[in-house]
Design an enzyme around this catalytic site. Structure first.
Site, PDB file in Angstrom:
ATOM      1  N   GLU A 128       7.611 -21.495   8.003  1.00  0.00           N
ATOM      2  CA  GLU A 128       7.807 -20.610   9.148  1.00  0.00           C
ATOM      3  C   GLU A 128       8.842 -21.140  10.139  1.00  0.00           C
ATOM      4  OE1 GLU A 128       4.870 -21.366  12.764  1.00  0.00           O
ATOM      5  OE2 GLU A 128       3.799 -20.568  11.043  1.00  0.00           O
ATOM      6  N   GLU A 163       0.811  -1.219   0.000  1.00  0.00           N
ATOM      7  CA  GLU A 163       0.000   0.000   0.000  1.00  0.00           C
ATOM      8  C   GLU A 163       0.846   1.272   0.000  1.00  0.00           C
ATOM      9  OE1 GLU A 163      -2.567  -0.653   3.354  1.00  0.00           O
ATOM     10  OE2 GLU A 163      -4.071  -1.673   2.138  1.00  0.00           O
TER      11      GLU A 163
END
Length: 305
Positions: free
Chosen positions: A123, A92
């Site tokens: 992860e 963004e």
């Protein structure tokens, strides 16, 4: 293998974010409106938890802005929900602040495919994090923000450890006290939101807390870098009709100029909002405004004074 899972289970049991809440054991029997009320009440506690960490957040932002002003990058690294929130915040920045896509980067364990689909085991790898950072050439002017609700996720911890070894500024954002992630970073931020409505579902309060802090890190850093004029997004990239209309409104709010003058300035400035504002407020042409902004490192307020 059994002992490994036993150790992991013990670690999770010690985390506030994983705690079981017996008073909510019958939540599935409640009316929908009551569940919504409970969830809303839980969410309302998050801003206070963030507020308790504001001095640490501010210090981390000042250090980040100092390095980015010298050409450094802001890099988020996380797995699962935490990784997705980093990718979201990074994606963004270009339309909001006209940053280059390489200036704010979101790394997620397992790569882009993990944004929509879980990548098993990603992860759990510190080495994967180190490899991802090496691929983008992490260096001493960069800032790496490891994000993990538990504060123990190997990918996030490994990213911070590797970045710090490379001389980068490091920030560790977790939702448990005494986390390995915060300890590994120069700037540890632990927003303790408490047990989740659904046991261990850290996409809820923990995710909300992470989103709020990431909003602060990117937005305030951009303010410090002169990407705004007051509270106006003067570096907005007008890539669609809505943003083109917003650009005109921003110029109007900054200058009080009429529609015809605004349109003429934006056309002459090739759509650059800061240039158009400077033209109108300083009564100069586009070339002069562009030159003054270049001399002021893109900071409109400095170019005006």
């Amino acid at each position: 293998m059994t002992s490994t899972y036993g150790e992991l289970r013990a670690q999770l049991a010690a985390l506030t974010t994983e705690a079981f809440r017996p008073e909510l054991a019958d939540i599935d029997r409640l009316p929908t409106a009551e569940i919504a009320r409970l969830m809303n009440a839980e969410d309302a506690t998050v801003p206070a938890a963030v507020a308790a960490q504001l001095p640490r957040i501010a210090a981390a932002i000042d250090a980040t802005a100092e390095r980015m002003a010298q050409g450094g990058r802001l890099v988020y690294a996380g797995a699962g929900t935490a990784g997705r929130l980093g990718v979201l915040d990074a994606s963004e920045c270009p339309p909001t602040f006209n940053t280059d896509p390489s200036q704010v980067v979101g790394l997620i364990a397992g790569g882009p495919a993990a944004i929509a689909t879980s990548v098993e085991g990603a992860e759990d790898s510190k080495e994967l994090a180190a490899g991802d950072l090496d691929r983008i050439g992490i260096g001493s002017l960069d800032t790496v923000v490891g994000v993990s609700a538990s504060g123990r996720t190997p990918y996030a911890v490994g990213a911070v450890e590797h970045a710090r070894a490379r001389g980068a500024l490091t920030i560790g954002l977790a939702c448990n006290e005494g986390s390995a992630l915060a300890a590994a970073a120069e700037h540890g931020i632990e927003v303790v939101v408490g047990p989740e409505l659904l046991t261990g579902s850290t996409r809820l309060k923990s995710g909300t807390a992470q989103k709020l802090v990431l909003n602060m890190i990117s937005t305030i850093t951009m303010i410090r870098l002169g990407k705004t004029y007051g509270n106006l997004m003067v570096d907005v990239r007008a890539s669609n009709e809505k943003l083109r209309a917003r650009s005109r409104r921003i110029v109007a709010l900054a200058t009080d100029a009429g529609d015809e003058d605004i349109e003429a300035a934006l056309v002459a400035a090739d759509g650059e909002v800061k240039t158009a504002i400077l033209m109108l407020l300083a009564d100069v042409d586009a070339a002069t405004a562009t030159h003054r902004l270049e001399r002021a490192n893109g900071r409109l307020r400095s170019a005006l004074t």
